[in-house]
Design a protein around this motif. Structure first.
Motif, PDB file in Angstrom:
ATOM      1  N   ALA A 163      18.240  30.391 -28.391  1.00  0.00           N
ATOM      2  CA  ALA A 163      19.164  29.619 -29.554  1.00  0.00           C
ATOM      3  C   ALA A 163      18.942  28.225 -29.659  1.00  0.00           C
ATOM      4  N   ASN A 164      18.325  27.637 -29.140  1.00  0.00           N
ATOM      5  CA  ASN A 164      17.923  25.860 -29.037  1.00  0.00           C
ATOM      6  C   ASN A 164      19.245  25.229 -28.752  1.00  0.00           C
ATOM      7  N   ILE A 165      20.648  26.210 -27.422  1.00  0.00           N
ATOM      8  CA  ILE A 165      21.565  24.956 -27.214  1.00  0.00           C
ATOM      9  C   ILE A 165      20.726  24.542 -25.642  1.00  0.00           C
ATOM     10  N   ARG A 166      20.896  23.107 -25.544  1.00  0.00           N
ATOM     11  CA  ARG A 166      20.091  22.546 -24.903  1.00  0.00           C
ATOM     12  C   ARG A 166      21.525  21.400 -24.226  1.00  0.00           C
ATOM     13  N   GLY A 167      21.932  21.770 -24.627  1.00  0.00           N
ATOM     14  CA  GLY A 167      23.124  20.781 -23.438  1.00  0.00           C
ATOM     15  C   GLY A 167      24.588  21.469 -23.599  1.00  0.00           C
ATOM     16  N   VAL A 168      25.635  20.473 -22.387  1.00  0.00           N
ATOM     17  CA  VAL A 168      26.076  21.779 -22.482  1.00  0.00           C
ATOM     18  C   VAL A 168      27.243  20.375 -22.054  1.00  0.00           C
ATOM     19  N   LEU A 169      28.471  20.063 -22.307  1.00  0.00           N
ATOM     20  CA  LEU A 169      29.385  20.151 -21.589  1.00  0.00           C
ATOM     21  C   LEU A 169      30.057  20.203 -20.902  1.00  0.00           C
ATOM     22  N   VAL A 170      30.371  20.633 -19.168  1.00  0.00           N
ATOM     23  CA  VAL A 170      30.514  21.317 -18.383  1.00  0.00           C
ATOM     24  C   VAL A 170      31.974  20.341 -18.077  1.00  0.00           C
ATOM     25  N   GLY A 171      33.470  21.421 -17.942  1.00  0.00           N
ATOM     26  CA  GLY A 171      34.263  20.599 -16.549  1.00  0.00           C
ATOM     27  C   GLY A 171      34.055  20.803 -15.741  1.00  0.00           C
ATOM     28  N   ILE A 172      33.253  20.248 -14.938  1.00  0.00           N
ATOM     29  CA  ILE A 172      33.095  20.046 -13.830  1.00  0.00           C
ATOM     30  C   ILE A 172      35.366  19.502 -12.819  1.00  0.00           C
ATOM     31  N   GLU A 173      35.557  18.674 -13.514  1.00  0.00           N
ATOM     32  CA  GLU A 173      36.762  18.161 -13.001  1.00  0.00           C
ATOM     33  C   GLU A 173      36.725  17.138 -11.889  1.00  0.00           C
ATOM     34  N   SER A 174      36.774  18.574 -10.403  1.00  0.00           N
ATOM     35  CA  SER A 174      36.967  17.622  -9.067  1.00  0.00           C
ATOM     36  C   SER A 174      35.617  18.179  -8.930  1.00  0.00           C
ATOM     37  N   VAL A 175      35.303  17.955  -7.194  1.00  0.00           N
ATOM     38  CA  VAL A 175      34.212  18.267  -6.417  1.00  0.00           C
ATOM     39  C   VAL A 175      35.014  19.309  -5.581  1.00  0.00           C
ATOM     40  N   THR A 176      36.620  18.612  -5.153  1.00  0.00           N
ATOM     41  CA  THR A 176      36.756  19.410  -3.980  1.00  0.00           C
ATOM     42  C   THR A 176      37.996  20.489  -4.008  1.00  0.00           C
ATOM     43  N   ARG A 177      37.832  21.955  -3.449  1.00  0.00           N
ATOM     44  CA  ARG A 177      38.629  23.116  -4.078  1.00  0.00           C
ATOM     45  C   ARG A 177      40.594  22.607  -4.136  1.00  0.00           C
ATOM     46  N   GLU A 178      41.069  21.466  -3.586  1.00  0.00           N
ATOM     47  CA  GLU A 178      41.997  21.055  -3.921  1.00  0.00           C
ATOM     48  C   GLU A 178      42.588  19.978  -4.892  1.00  0.00           C
ATOM     49  N   GLY A 179      41.329  19.836  -5.404  1.00  0.00           N
ATOM     50  CA  GLY A 179      41.030  19.007  -6.758  1.00  0.00           C
ATOM     51  C   GLY A 179      41.208  20.326  -7.625  1.00  0.00           C
ATOM     52  N   LEU A 180      40.467  21.294  -7.837  1.00  0.00           N
ATOM     53  CA  LEU A 180      40.161  22.363  -8.957  1.00  0.00           C
ATOM     54  C   LEU A 180      41.646  23.270  -8.561  1.00  0.00           C
ATOM     55  N   LYS A 181      42.529  22.949  -7.756  1.00  0.00           N
ATOM     56  CA  LYS A 181      43.857  24.311  -7.700  1.00  0.00           C
ATOM     57  C   LYS A 181      44.173  23.116  -8.241  1.00  0.00           C
ATOM     58  N   ALA A 182      44.836  21.773  -8.453  1.00  0.00           N
ATOM     59  CA  ALA A 182      45.703  21.010  -8.671  1.00  0.00           C
ATOM     60  C   ALA A 182      45.226  21.501 -11.056  1.00  0.00           C
ATOM     61  N   VAL A 183      44.117  21.550 -11.104  1.00  0.00           N
ATOM     62  CA  VAL A 183      44.255  21.951 -12.360  1.00  0.00           C
ATOM     63  C   VAL A 183      43.693  23.235 -12.283  1.00  0.00           C
ATOM     64  N   TYR A 184      44.590  23.841 -12.091  1.00  0.00           N
ATOM     65  CA  TYR A 184      44.571  25.780 -11.832  1.00  0.00           C
ATOM     66  C   TYR A 184      42.605  25.666 -12.822  1.00  0.00           C
ATOM     67  N   LYS A 185      42.274  25.251 -11.669  1.00  0.00           N
ATOM     68  CA  LYS A 185      40.742  25.568 -12.370  1.00  0.00           C
ATOM     69  C   LYS A 185      40.585  26.067 -11.056  1.00  0.00           C
ATOM     70  N   GLU A 186      40.375  27.102 -10.627  1.00  0.00           N
ATOM     71  CA  GLU A 186      39.735  27.671  -9.339  1.00  0.00           C
ATOM     72  C   GLU A 186      38.543  28.482  -9.590  1.00  0.00           C
ATOM     73  N   PHE A 187      38.336  28.385 -10.926  1.00  0.00           N
ATOM     74  CA  PHE A 187      37.683  29.489 -11.496  1.00  0.00           C
ATOM     75  C   PHE A 187      36.225  28.940 -11.277  1.00  0.00           C
ATOM     76  N   ASN A 188      36.126  27.578 -10.691  1.00  0.00           N
ATOM     77  CA  ASN A 188      34.979  27.004 -10.450  1.00  0.00           C
ATOM     78  C   ASN A 188      34.692  26.552  -9.773  1.00  0.00           C
ATOM     79  N   ALA A 189      33.084  26.237  -8.740  1.00  0.00           N
ATOM     80  CA  ALA A 189      32.924  26.734  -7.859  1.00  0.00           C
ATOM     81  C   ALA A 189      32.986  24.721  -6.760  1.00  0.00           C
TER      82      ALA A 189
END
Ligand code: B12
Ligand code: SF4
Length: 518
Positions: free
Chosen positions: A283-309
């Motif tokens: 579909a020619n979607i060639r760029g995406v903004l991905v909210g990585i937010e934090s590189v640590t598990r604790e950081g992701l937990k703090a922002v309720y984004k535990e679905f991120n790796a």
């Protein structure tokens, strides 16, 4: 024809002469303006400031604000009210704080929620004796969304135009207001209307389009599996229909001219869905903004984004996008309570190793309407600090030169340390040598040069004007950005295709309909 003139103003403190992305709401509200008022006068202050002298008594001025530009919006509201105009506020911030727009912005009325339907009622009330203080615009269903009047946009002033394909997001990240204001039920626009708008933009010479969605991937595979496991056929059918609509839209995008390039925002879960990634590429979607937010598990937990790796699997997930030809703008947040001095270095290393094309490093801002804000507001109840008369929990009302860059106190680092380290990461990620090394994914020298200019522009517009502590540095950055913006804008323009037709469609575009309606 009514003698009332309608103005639509997008407030901004900094103007670059050239805009990166055309603010969609301006052209959606223009489409919602009944023909009897004539074409609205559209002012985007990120191009140049409003001249209040153009506003006459009895005119209606619509001002759209989010939290970051609310203060400038209020200044405009007061100025045009003094000139005898009706002042109407809308947008996410006015939706959350309607009373503030009345008290500080000279508002006669505030529209809460979507403006597509409510706007014509407001205009009629202005003509017939005066508007009500508040209108409930609500959360509209997709068939009620207006298609933007792109014919009113100056085509040579923006690099990108914004089309929306879905509103709302099923997640519930703590720093984000979208799921609370736009709702968690995805409201997907029909493929036909999306394609009609894109065709119109391509005719005008836009080939780079942002799909300004909250989350382009509202149905992860995991949710389908859960509905199956729970033996919930109606939920499963609902999710499958949403997913099918995404694929239908992508098929339609794939039929558009092949020089078109789309960007969007997506959750990282799409990395586990190769079928979806392949459809995006087609579909020619060639760029995406991905909210990585934090590189640590604790950081992701703090922002309720535990679905991120996190950790090594994070690198692999992020690499899955470019492996399918979809490049990533990674978005990180600094200042989370779990951050430590070493987090900055770890984030920089990840941003490099994960083959990100671009990255943004924002500091945690408690935006109203978010869970973070509610918690913080509660904590701050007894805090006596006032800056220019305002408590920290109304940070957007504090004059910009006095406004603290970071509001939430960190348990281990001072605000200065977080700010300096964040600035350091921006500086390193966007150093000439690293940009050039990253440019390796591009084949031609021209593309690499374009990538270098865009990286520098992104850095100047975003990091320096947003992070600088003194106004002199901010002004210098804005001047730089203005210089770089001109050649970038030329790189983004394409030869107009006035004869382009909507593939598989007999529909006229909204601008053709407006012209036909006279
Ligand atoms: C595209 C986008 C951007 C673009 C904006 C480009 C542009 N020129 O428009 C970019 C990438 C630059 C951007 C940047 C930022 N953004 Co942004 N962005 C969005 C996004 C995804 C879509 C906006 C959009 O175009 N929507 C489509 C239009 C049609 O919808 P709309 O704007 O809501 O307008 C409707 C109604 O609100 C209403 N309405 C709006 N204005 C008016 C005016 C009147 C008079 C009336 C009657 C009605 C009305 O009617 C419209 C039609 O229904 C939203 C998410 C969202 N759901 O809105 C976030 C969002 C607006 N952004 C947000 C944030 C936080 C930011 C940043 C601060 C990020 C950061 N940390 O740096 C920066 C700030 C930029 C700045 N300089 O101030 C937050 C705002 C939160 C808040 N409380 O203010 C949002 C809601 C996302 C989120 N995660 O919470 N953003
Ligand atoms: S940050 Fe993104 S994924 Fe999270 S709720 Fe907001 S739009 Fe959805």
């Amino acid at each position: 024809m009514s003698r009332t003139r309608v103005h639509l103003v997008n407030p901004s403190n900094v103007s670059f002469g050239i805009g990166v992305l055309a603010p969609r709401w301006l052209y959606v509200l223009a489409a919602a303006t009944p023909r009897e008022y004539g074409d609205p006068l559209v002012v985007d202050e990120s191009l140049e400031a409003l001249d209040p002298a153009r506003v006459q008594p009895g005119d209606v001025v619509g001002i759209g604000i989010h939290t970051s530009n609310a203060l400038r919006g209020y200044e405009i509201g007061r100025a045009v009210r003094e000139r005898g105009a009706y002042v109407i506020f809308g947008g996410i911030h006015a939706t959350l704080y309607p009373e503030e727009a009345h008290e500080l912005g000279g508002a006669h009325a505030v529209v809460k929620g979507d403006g597509d339907v409510a706007w014509s009622t407001v205009l009629a009330d202005c003509v017939n004796g005066g508007p009500k203080p508040v209108y409930e615009g609500g959360r509209l269903e997709p068939d009620q969304f207006q298609q933007a009047r792109w014919d009113l946009m100056p085509p040579d002033r923006y690099m990108l135009a914004a089309v929306q394909t879905v509103r709302g997001c099923p997640k519930h990240c703590s720093f984000c207001s979208v799921w609370r204001t736009d709702g968690q039920r995805p409201r997907e626009h029909g493929a036909d209307v999306v394609v009609r708008e894109i065709v119109e933009l391509r005719r005008m010479g836009f080939r780079f389009i942002v799909l300004a969605d909250d989350n382009f991937y509202p149905v992860p595979l995991k949710d389908l599996e859960q509905a199956k496991a729970a033996k919930n056929p109606s939920r499963l059918a609902e999710l499958q229909a949403l997913r099918d609509e995404r694929f239908e839209l992508m098929e339609r995008l794939a039929q558009l001219p092949q020089d078109m390039v789309f960007f969007t925002q997506i959750t990282m879960e799409a990395a586990e869905d190769p079928e979806f990634l392949q459809a995006m590429y087609k579909a020619n979607i060639r760029g995406v903004l991905v909210g990585i937010e934090s590189v640590t598990r604790e950081g992701l937990k703090a922002v309720y984004k535990e679905f991120n790796a996190s950790g090594e699997s994070l690198v692999n997930q992020l690499k899955a996008f470019p492996e399918h030809g979809v490049h990533v703008l990674g978005s990180f947040i600094f200042g989370l309570s779990s951050d430590r001095p070493e987090t900055f270095e770890a984030t920089m290393a990840l941003a490099q190793n994960a083959d990100l094309a671009l990255a943004q490093f924002v500091t945690l801002v408690p935006f109203p309407g978010t869970v973070d804000f509610m918690r913080w507001e509660k904590q701050m109840e007894g805090d006596p600090t006032r800056i220019a008369g305002f408590p920290l929990t109304r940070h957007w009302l504090i004059p910009r030169n006095l406004r603290p860059r970071l509001c939430i106190a960190h348990p281990h680092m001072s605000s200065e340390e977080i700010r300096d380290r964040t600035q350091g990461v921006w500086d390193r990620f966007y150093s000439l040598s690293l940009i050039w090394r990253r440019a390796g994914f591009l084949k031609s020298a021209r593309s690499r040069l374009a990538y270098l200019l865009i990286s520098k522009l992104f850095r100047q517009m975003y990091a320096n004007t947003g992070m600088a502590t003194d106004s002199a540095r901010m002004r210098r950055s804005a001047t730089w950005a203005r210089w770089i913006a001109k050649p970038c804008q030329r790189l983004f323009r394409a030869k107009p295709m006035p004869a382009l037709q909507v593939p598989n469609g007999l529909e006229r575009t909204i601008s053709e309909e407006s012209r036909a309606a006279g």
